[in-house]
Enzyme design. Sequence first.
Site, mmCIF file in Angstrom:
data_model
loop_
_atom_site.group_PDB
_atom_site.id
_atom_site.type_symbol
_atom_site.label_atom_id
_atom_site.label_comp_id
_atom_site.label_asym_id
_atom_site.label_seq_id
_atom_site.Cartn_x
_atom_site.Cartn_y
_atom_site.Cartn_z
ATOM 1 N N GLY A 63 0.926 -1.279 -0.015
ATOM 2 C CA GLY A 63 -0.026 0.033 0.017
ATOM 3 C C GLY A 63 0.929 1.357 0.011
ATOM 4 O O GLY A 63 0.343 2.290 0.225
ATOM 5 N N SER A 64 1.874 1.312 -0.395
ATOM 6 C CA SER A 64 2.843 2.504 -0.261
ATOM 7 C C SER A 64 2.535 3.378 -1.195
ATOM 8 O O SER A 64 2.620 4.607 -0.957
ATOM 9 C CB SER A 64 4.537 1.907 -0.532
ATOM 10 O OG SER A 64 4.615 1.334 -1.888
ATOM 11 N N GLU A 108 9.077 -4.210 8.206
ATOM 12 C CA GLU A 108 9.949 -5.284 8.911
ATOM 13 C C GLU A 108 9.557 -5.448 10.229
ATOM 14 O O GLU A 108 9.699 -6.484 10.811
ATOM 15 C CB GLU A 108 11.380 -5.047 8.516
ATOM 16 C CG GLU A 108 11.639 -5.262 6.966
ATOM 17 C CD GLU A 108 13.280 -4.602 6.693
ATOM 18 O OE1 GLU A 108 13.902 -5.296 6.363
ATOM 19 O OE2 GLU A 108 13.010 -3.561 6.925
#
Lengths: 158, 338
Positions: B48-49, B289
């Site tokens: 979704g960046s 991450e």
Amino acid sequence: MMIDVKMTVNGQERTASVAPETTLLTFLRDSLVLTGSKLGCDVGDCGACTVIVNGNAVNSCLMLAVQADGKDITTIEGLSDFEHLHPLQAVFEQMSSFQCGFCAPGMIISAKHLLDKNPHPSKGEVQEALSGNLCRCTGYTKIVDAILELTSEEASAA
Amino acid sequence: MKQRGRGIACMWYPIGFTVLANPSAAVVKVNEDGTATVLTGTVETGQGSLTVLGQIAAQELGIATDDIKMVSADTDTTPMDTGAIASRTTYVTGNAILLAATNAKEILFEVAAPLLGVRPDQLEAMDRKIQVKGFPQKYLPIGEVAHQAQFVKGRPALGSASYNPPTVAMDPETGQGKPFSTYVYATQVAEVEVDDETGEVEVLRIVAAHDCGTPINPTLVEGQVEGGISMGVGLALQEEILFDDDGKQINPNLTNYIMPTSLDMPDVEVEIVKNFDPTGPFGAKGVGEPTSVPTAACIMNAIYDAVGVRVTDLPATAEKVLKLIKEKKAAEQKQISA
């Protein structure tokens, strides 16, 4: 050697002549250009190729096209038209259930198959029904939640 | 008998490495119909960046996210990006897009100021308008200003910028420096059930509290955390690449490389700890991450709480856990008889 097959795919009768080793998935993708069903592992582990055959959810990579002769097939392309999404597709979109989306066609077909058989499943039944569809992105959380959301909406609307 | 236990694990994670150059760049173009086009080299892989980056540009320009057209990941047309790696996109690429949008907005302000009879610094961009601060009834639609900029002033509303996290090299005397631009923090708590007769572990529930600065899109943050937890559950209990004596992988497919299915997932509760990082775009940091960092640790702590054994070799398969339980019982037996 080629074998003639005739099957109903998403409500349309399709005929073709196929090599006997052609899987249903290869037939759908390459001959009918229905590329929504995905080729993931090709050995029946991942579920990305799930389609409905005569009311049963099957991995189309494990079924031969000739085995589907005379049968009724529903693929992801059969769920919506250009105007309307299937309610499952709409709720998945609304709840941002998917990320990369590779598992989505198989996941949606498995969910449809579940709701066709059991319109009001428990959370455990939803998890069980999706257990053959692997997803590496989402943790399944928003996928399971969306199906339960849809069935509870329908319950309250009824 | 099934024994329940709870475990906790905390982590920090660096965002925006500075050891090597780590730039992102962007071009923002405001169009005459009031929309904007953003060129970025970064890649959308489902996290979704591009949505988040579009939200950042939209917020700065005072338009809707739907008004933004993202053009991404084509080195023929977009600036090169260091990559969708290192949990850096929202922070580093987001900062580049914010700066580029600010540059485009400044041109709009300079064009609109004389038309509205004020100085550029008295203007703000909001609700698809360039308006006078404190006098929102005095405004021009943003598309109108972009049109004026292009066709009357000859200064198209175009901004470009890059962002590279500021570097502080390591001091060879003290070993001090600044290897990362900022940090995120998280705590996860696991509740597990361990069968002390088979060694089988089931994760029942994980509660995850994550700081990511400002959560620009909370739904997508939740999705990242949920996905990271599933990877952490796999690391903790299932996933392992096995080799034979010749170094050939013996489980090279999903039949025997076991990853979590929907049935292996615990109930997951995500708590986003709101925070503001002054160096991030609108206070945002990152979330990718870090989501799977504390998961295996909190599950191992929960196993210890349940049956009193420390698993130090992942994954904690039933076989390993049962062996440790038997060793523990044997040691206790020895103590009693001694």
